[in-house]
Design an enzyme around this catalytic site. Structure first.
Site, short mmCIF file in Angstrom:
data_model
loop_
_atom_site.label_atom_id
_atom_site.label_comp_id
_atom_site.label_asym_id
_atom_site.label_seq_id
_atom_site.Cartn_x
_atom_site.Cartn_y
_atom_site.Cartn_z
N HIS A 1 30.71 40.73 47.03
CA HIS A 1 31.87 41.52 47.79
C HIS A 1 33.20 41.61 46.89
O HIS A 1 33.40 40.57 46.19
CB HIS A 1 32.42 40.95 49.13
CG HIS A 1 31.27 40.94 50.00
ND1 HIS A 1 30.26 39.82 50.17
CD2 HIS A 1 31.19 41.67 51.37
CE1 HIS A 1 29.62 40.04 51.22
NE2 HIS A 1 30.19 41.11 52.08
N ASP B 1 31.53 34.90 20.44
CA ASP B 1 31.83 36.13 19.99
C ASP B 1 32.70 36.17 18.81
O ASP B 1 32.57 36.60 17.63
CB ASP B 1 32.08 37.16 20.84
CG ASP B 1 32.25 38.74 19.88
OD1 ASP B 1 31.26 38.78 19.39
OD2 ASP B 1 33.34 38.99 20.07
#
Length: 154
Positions: A75, A124
């Site tokens: 949700h 990264d």
């Protein structure tokens, strides 16, 4: 025990309309294993891509805010706060993501998503120094991602 996202009709988003709005909190943790030299570069602010920790915090917070878009049956939750912090070990960084909201359903997925994306962002940003001569990552690992605390109500 019954699965809440599946019934005889198939997959569904769980109905929460009947639930009361209450305080919700979840804390998730996870680690990334790195070379000790990489840890030192991060701590000294000498990585080529910039401030690894600040970037990982921002990425984690953004991921928390968009969890409902990435995990199909979550949700959208009106969050009241997100904190992401880091602790350094000799060959690892541990990320902690705390998510808070007043809502009808919990925020565990948001905390797990935040910690995961924060750790991925660290990877990264330092992958150039973590690679070996063949372009592989023999040391680098993301591991031990888990919910360490869940609160419902105050």
């Amino acid at each position: 025990m019954k699965l809440t996202h599946v019934d005889e009709k198939g997959v569904k988003m769980v109905e929460v309309g009947h639930k009361d709005v209450v305080f919700r909190k979840a804390i998730a943790k996870g680690k990334i294993r790195l070379k000790p030299e990489t840890i030192k570069l991060i701590q000294e602010g000498k990585t080529k891509k910039g401030n690894v920790i600040a970037t990982a915090q921002i990425a984690g917070i953004l991921a928390v805010k968009r969890t409902w878009e990435m995990i199909p049956l979550c949700h959208p939750i009106p969050l009241t706060g997100v904190d992401i912090s880091f602790e350094f070990g000799e060959d690892y960084i541990e990320a902690t993501c705390e998510v808070r909201a007043y809502y009808k359903t919990g925020v565990e997925m948001e905390a797990l998503t935040g910690v995961s994306v924060a750790l991925l962002t660290i990877w990264d940003m330092v992958k150039a120094v973590e690679k070996d001569e063949k372009g592989q990552y023999p040391v680098t690992r993301i591991y031990d991602i888990r919910v360490v605390e869940k609160v419902k109500g105050t």
